[in-house]
Write a protein that holds these residues in place. Structure first.
Motif, short mmCIF file in Angstrom:
data_model
loop_
_atom_site.label_atom_id
_atom_site.label_comp_id
_atom_site.label_asym_id
_atom_site.label_seq_id
_atom_site.Cartn_x
_atom_site.Cartn_y
_atom_site.Cartn_z
N SER A 146 4.12 4.18 -3.89
CA SER A 146 5.55 4.18 -4.23
C SER A 146 5.78 4.86 -5.57
O SER A 146 6.68 5.67 -5.74
N ALA A 147 4.93 4.53 -6.54
CA ALA A 147 5.14 5.03 -7.90
C ALA A 147 4.88 6.54 -7.99
O ALA A 147 5.66 7.28 -8.58
N GLY A 201 5.04 10.12 -7.01
CA GLY A 201 5.88 10.91 -6.11
C GLY A 201 6.52 12.07 -6.85
O GLY A 201 5.95 12.59 -7.81
N LEU A 202 7.70 12.45 -6.40
CA LEU A 202 8.42 13.53 -7.07
C LEU A 202 8.58 13.24 -8.55
O LEU A 202 8.64 14.13 -9.38
N GLY A 203 8.68 11.96 -8.87
CA GLY A 203 8.83 11.55 -10.27
C GLY A 203 7.69 12.06 -11.12
O GLY A 203 7.90 12.48 -12.27
N ASN A 204 6.49 12.05 -10.60
CA ASN A 204 5.32 12.49 -11.36
C ASN A 204 5.14 14.00 -11.30
O ASN A 204 4.82 14.64 -12.30
N TYR A 247 16.40 12.12 -2.93
CA TYR A 247 14.94 12.26 -2.92
C TYR A 247 14.49 13.03 -1.68
O TYR A 247 13.63 13.90 -1.74
N PHE A 252 12.09 5.21 -13.14
CA PHE A 252 12.01 5.98 -11.90
C PHE A 252 10.56 6.14 -11.46
O PHE A 252 10.21 5.89 -10.30
N SER A 253 9.72 6.52 -12.40
CA SER A 253 8.34 6.83 -12.03
C SER A 253 7.58 5.58 -11.60
O SER A 253 6.75 5.65 -10.70
N SER A 301 8.90 3.12 -10.11
CA SER A 301 9.66 2.53 -9.00
C SER A 301 10.25 1.17 -9.36
O SER A 301 10.33 0.27 -8.54
N1 PHE Z 1 8.52 6.32 -8.18
C1 PHE Z 1 8.91 7.34 -7.29
C2 PHE Z 1 8.53 8.69 -7.86
O1 PHE Z 1 8.06 8.77 -8.96
C3 PHE Z 1 10.39 7.30 -6.96
C4 PHE Z 1 10.87 5.94 -6.63
C5 PHE Z 1 11.79 5.33 -7.45
C6 PHE Z 1 10.40 5.27 -5.52
C7 PHE Z 1 12.24 4.04 -7.19
C8 PHE Z 1 10.84 4.00 -5.24
C9 PHE Z 1 11.73 3.37 -6.06
O2 PHE Z 1 8.69 9.69 -7.25
#
Ligand code: PHE
Length: 480
Positions: free
Chosen positions: A20-21, A23-26, A107, A228-229, A231
């Motif tokens: 979950s953590a 993802g696009l955020g990273n 997203y 965000f990153s 989650s």
């Molecule tokens: N953490 C995910 C990312 O970094 C995005 C995300 C945010 C997923 C909140 C779930 C809840 O891409």
């Protein structure tokens, strides 16, 4: 809840939460936000936020989830009742569901771009092409609502299928395939960056801390990025925590997750900036960093098409393992509350987010300017949705979760879940009761331009007092 909704394998919680953590955020957001905010200074504030605010809230969310053993909304309804607190705290669940819906909507659109770029990379059409030609790949994609919509749909359907298959056959099985693949691909890209990129330059860009270079907006961006990153703040981790076996350690899991998430962001940042510097491009080019600068960089080096292609597959699957955690909390709620079948619940959530996603799709073309969003918020619909969800709903949700876990739950309950010794417990409690709420207040005021350098002791005092008053009322009610 039946035993069947507990992860079958030891360590699946960590796997799922890291999925979950990361993802696009990273891969996409972190590097360009770092670039926009001047590199090292931003990272320093970011790392502090992860440690002092993110980690304690990550534990709080897992704790509430496992304690409640239901979807975030139902858990919060049950906990406010059993702890005799005001119903207002149920807003944690509802606000989280709204944030999940908003984030999932954009997203999925952005994740869809990775399909287009993966195809373009593997086709080899970018190798040796001019910078301008490569830059037009993103321009052309963004100019086409139809193409954006096709990829958006594809990604949403893929996410829905995994969640629709259920906790074990879908989420658990899918994650056990996706996550090891992600690691391998990430290492491949890092190795490529080390061979062809300017690692030294990238490292000094990321790790030269110069706080004065950080703008007011930079503070808000660092906090939003941390939530965000990781989650945090919307119930994704809470939902996964509900499936966590009772004997697994929450503190160790949380530390592993925070470390893995930050590690991946830094590794991705190193690899991307190394290539961008080697190709003599601008690190501060904004959201286009991954979709313009990086493809240009890949095109300049041997086997760039192959490794570029691998990179965008990495992006796709990293995003997939995140989007499923945005669907799960709301879908689980719909199943519990309205007795929908899992498939119906997942379709309801995915379809709503898909519809909302059309606003993001159009933000890049038909609605690029002159909309009500531009008049009201001075930004496109996409930027408005992102800002509202990421920079406001997540931090506020996170603080409410921290206060609730820190004040409303009894020490015995928390210790049973955390299974930790007294010293760590007190540290954690201090962090969720005071530090996290104060830090968020501080950053909000700073973002609004209220706090210049020397009033910070005042803000800290105010934050501690406000946390105490909010907590005290929760606590008194819970006690009586
Ligand atoms: N953490 C995910 C990312 O970094 C995005 C995300 C945010 C997923 C909140 C779930 C809840 O891409």
């Amino acid at each position: 809840m039946s035993q069947s909704n507990v992860w079958t394998h030891k360590g699946t919680f960590i796997l799922a939460a890291v999925g979950s953590a990361v993802g696009l955020g990273n891969l996409w957001r972190f590097p360009y936000v770092v670039g926009e905010n001047g590199g090292g200074a931003f990272i320093l504030v970011y790392a502090l936020t992860v440690l002092l605010v993110g980690l304690p809230i990550l534990m709080a969310e897992t704790l509430i989830g496992r304690h409640g053993r239901q979807s975030p909304i139902m858990s919060m309804i049950a906990l406010t009742k059993s702890h005799n607190t005001s119903k207002i705290w149920q807003v944690i669940g509802w606000m989280g569901a709204l944030a999940a819906l908003l984030i999932l909507s954009f997203y999925s659109v952005i994740a869809g771009w990775s399909v287009h770029f993966g195809i373009q990379q593997f086709s080899g059409s970018m190798q040796g092409a001019s910078h301008e030609a490569i830059a037009t790949v993103l321009d052309n994609l963004l100019a086409s609502p139809v193409l954006l919509l096709v990829y958006h749909t594809l990604f949403m359907v893929a996410s829905a299928i995994i969640v629709g298959l259920g906790v074990h056959r879908g989420l658990e099985k899918g994650l056990r395939i996706i996550m090891p693949l992600l690691l391998v691909m990430l290492l491949l890209v890092l190795a490529y960056g080390a061979v062809y990129g300017e690692m030294g330059q990238a490292a000094s860009y990321l790790f030269s801390f110069n706080l004065s270079a950080l703008s007011l907006q930079g503070w808000i961006a660092a906090m939003g990025q941390a939530f965000f990153s990781l989650s945090l703040g919307l119930g994704a981790i809470m939902a996964y925590g509900a499936y966590m076996p009772a004997r697994e350690s929450i503190s160790k899991s949380a530390a592993t997750i925070a470390l893995a998430d930050t590690g991946v962001a830094l590794v991705a940042g190193l690899a991307i900036f190394a290539l961008v510097f080697a190709a003599q491009l601008d690190p501060a080019s904004g959201p286009g960093l991954m979709f313009i600068s990086l493809p240009i960089a890949f095109s300049a080096f041997p086997a760039g098409a192959l490794f570029g292609g691998v990179f965008f597959i990495l992006v796709f699957f990293a995003a997939l393992s995140s989007s499923i955690s945005l669907i799960e909390p709301v879908a689980a709620f719909l199943v519990e509350r309205f007795r929908l079948s899992r498939l119906q619940a997942v379709c309801a959530m995915a379809a709503t987010a898909w519809l909302l996603g059309i606003l993001t799709v159009l933000s890049f073309n038909v609605m690029a300017e002159g909309t009500i969003f531009h008049t009201l918020f001075k930004r496109s619909a996409f930027d408005s949705i992102d800002f509202l969800a990421t920079n406001i709903l997540l931090p506020v949700g996170g603080v409410l979760i921290a206060l609730f876990a820190g004040w409303a739950l009894s020490r015995a309950e928390v210790e049973r879940e955390l299974g930790t010794n007294a010293r760590w417990f007190l540290l954690w409690q201090f962090a969720v009761r005071y530090v996290a709420p104060t830090a968020v207040l501080f950053v909000f005021l700073k973002g609004l331009g209220f706090t210049s350098g020397d009033v910070w002791p005042l803000v800290v005092a105010l934050g501690f007092m406000a946390s105490f008053v909010a907590g005290r009322s929760l606590w008194l009610k819970a006690d009586s």
